[in-house]
Design an enzyme around this catalytic site. Sequence first.
Site, PDB file in Angstrom:
ATOM      1  N   SER A   1       2.602  -6.820  10.192  1.00 60.53           N
ATOM      2  CA  SER A   1       1.938  -6.349  11.421  1.00 60.53           C
ATOM      3  C   SER A   1       1.903  -4.826  11.578  1.00 60.53           C
ATOM      4  O   SER A   1       1.346  -4.337  12.555  1.00 60.53           O
ATOM      5  CB  SER A   1       2.578  -6.948  12.696  1.00 60.53           C
TER       6      SER A   1
ATOM      7  N   ASP B   1      -2.384  -8.252   1.836  1.00 55.99           N
ATOM      8  CA  ASP B   1      -3.095  -9.516   1.607  1.00 55.99           C
ATOM      9  C   ASP B   1      -4.068  -9.358   0.436  1.00 55.99           C
ATOM     10  O   ASP B   1      -4.133 -10.207  -0.471  1.00 55.99           O
ATOM     11  CB  ASP B   1      -3.847  -9.871   2.909  1.00 55.99           C
TER      12      ASP B   1
ATOM     13  N   ILE C   1       4.637  -4.996  -3.614  1.00 57.77           N
ATOM     14  CA  ILE C   1       5.313  -6.299  -3.536  1.00 57.77           C
ATOM     15  C   ILE C   1       4.805  -7.282  -4.595  1.00 57.77           C
ATOM     16  O   ILE C   1       5.516  -8.231  -4.950  1.00 57.77           O
ATOM     17  CB  ILE C   1       5.162  -6.895  -2.110  1.00 57.77           C
TER      18      ILE C   1
HETATM   19  N1  AR6 Z   1       2.932  -4.038  -1.303  1.00 56.40           N
HETATM   20  C1  AR6 Z   1       3.728  -3.926  -0.220  1.00 56.40           C
HETATM   21  N2  AR6 Z   1       3.281  -3.528   0.998  1.00 56.40           N
HETATM   22  C2  AR6 Z   1       1.965  -3.232   1.101  1.00 56.40           C
HETATM   23  C3  AR6 Z   1       1.059  -3.324   0.012  1.00 56.40           C
HETATM   24  C4  AR6 Z   1       1.599  -3.744  -1.236  1.00 56.40           C
HETATM   25  N3  AR6 Z   1       0.831  -3.881  -2.320  1.00 56.40           N
HETATM   26  N4  AR6 Z   1      -0.176  -2.953   0.459  1.00 56.40           N
HETATM   27  C5  AR6 Z   1      -0.055  -2.635   1.764  1.00 56.40           C
HETATM   28  N5  AR6 Z   1       1.232  -2.793   2.156  1.00 56.40           N
HETATM   29  P1  AR6 Z   1      -1.277  -4.958   6.408  1.00 56.40           P
HETATM   30  P2  AR6 Z   1      -0.817  -6.483   8.885  1.00 56.40           P
HETATM   31  C6  AR6 Z   1       1.840  -2.569   3.476  1.00 56.40           C
HETATM   32  O1  AR6 Z   1      -2.409  -4.231   7.027  1.00 56.40           O
HETATM   33  O2  AR6 Z   1      -0.662  -5.234   9.660  1.00 56.40           O
HETATM   34  C7  AR6 Z   1      -5.049  -8.058   6.322  1.00 56.40           C
HETATM   35  O3  AR6 Z   1      -6.405  -7.773   6.376  1.00 56.40           O
HETATM   36  C8  AR6 Z   1       1.096  -1.704   4.447  1.00 56.40           C
HETATM   37  O4  AR6 Z   1       1.246  -0.339   4.116  1.00 56.40           O
HETATM   38  O5  AR6 Z   1      -1.430  -5.458   5.011  1.00 56.40           O
HETATM   39  O6  AR6 Z   1       0.152  -7.601   9.103  1.00 56.40           O
HETATM   40  C9  AR6 Z   1      -4.748  -9.526   6.609  1.00 56.40           C
HETATM   41  O7  AR6 Z   1      -5.732 -10.388   6.059  1.00 56.40           O
HETATM   42  C10 AR6 Z   1       1.775  -2.075   5.763  1.00 56.40           C
HETATM   43  O8  AR6 Z   1       2.974  -1.330   5.926  1.00 56.40           O
HETATM   44  O9  AR6 Z   1      -0.857  -6.275   7.298  1.00 56.40           O
HETATM   45  C11 AR6 Z   1      -4.721  -9.581   8.098  1.00 56.40           C
HETATM   46  O10 AR6 Z   1      -6.023  -9.731   8.614  1.00 56.40           O
HETATM   47  C12 AR6 Z   1       2.142  -3.537   5.554  1.00 56.40           C
HETATM   48  O11 AR6 Z   1       1.948  -3.810   4.156  1.00 56.40           O
HETATM   49  C13 AR6 Z   1      -4.161  -8.231   8.478  1.00 56.40           C
HETATM   50  O12 AR6 Z   1      -4.408  -7.363   7.380  1.00 56.40           O
HETATM   51  C14 AR6 Z   1       1.327  -4.510   6.373  1.00 56.40           C
HETATM   52  O13 AR6 Z   1       0.000  -4.029   6.494  1.00 56.40           O
HETATM   53  C15 AR6 Z   1      -2.672  -8.271   8.698  1.00 56.40           C
HETATM   54  O14 AR6 Z   1      -2.265  -7.025   9.186  1.00 56.40           O
END
Ligand code: AR6
Length: 176
Positions: free
Chosen positions: A123, A38, A15
């Site tokens: 999430s 993030d 993203i």
């Molecule tokens: N581009 C798009 N999607 C991505 C990328 C990327 N570069 N990297 C990961 N994803 P998560 P949450 C996807 O864990 O569950 C953090 O520590 C990933 O594969 O990022 O909402 C925050 O600080 C998954 O499908 O977010 C919070 O503490 C999706 O993004 C916590 O994680 C969301 O995974 C939030 O948890």
Amino acid sequence: MKKILNQIHIIQSDITNAKVDCIVNAANERLIKGGGVDHAIHVAAGPSLPIALRKIGGCPTGEAVLTPGFNLQAKWIIHAVGPIWDEFENHMELKRLLSKTYESIFQIAQSRGFQSIAIPNISTGVYGFPKEEAAQIALVTTQQFLIQNQSKMKVIFYCYEDDNYSIYQKLLSNLM
Ligand code: AR6
């Protein structure tokens, strides 16, 4: 109806490379850099991002805040806090909160007049929300927003993992 659905797109990609007005971050309530998407957004946006987030201070689950995109191609970032699956036993409440998270994103995007927005699968990573249910909520809430507001916004779901991408492909083709 078809016209509305043509505004919703899915892509399997990072993203941080999205060429849109605004990308969405899956943040935490303290707005402190974590892992997953993030982490990737913080790395790409650069050191001004944590400073801006510190000034805001925090964001409750289900809500969202706006910062500039700094070094990103996207001018803006909406930081949205989805629910943590293990924190609630009540699944209806979890679903309501995830839907509210998407509504909060669209409220900001609409008030700022964004024409295009890129959204990750909020999430479904560290926060453990079941992927199919999360995708269903994301798509239905998006569809409702676009229809109710007669919005022309282009919404692109950035799916990172194979399974999320397949789920979105399946659900989107069912919607059409
Ligand atoms: N581009 C798009 N999607 C991505 C990328 C990327 N570069 N990297 C990961 N994803 P998560 P949450 C996807 O864990 O569950 C953090 O520590 C990933 O594969 O990022 O909402 C925050 O600080 C998954 O499908 O977010 C919070 O503490 C999706 O993004 C916590 O994680 C969301 O995974 C939030 O948890």
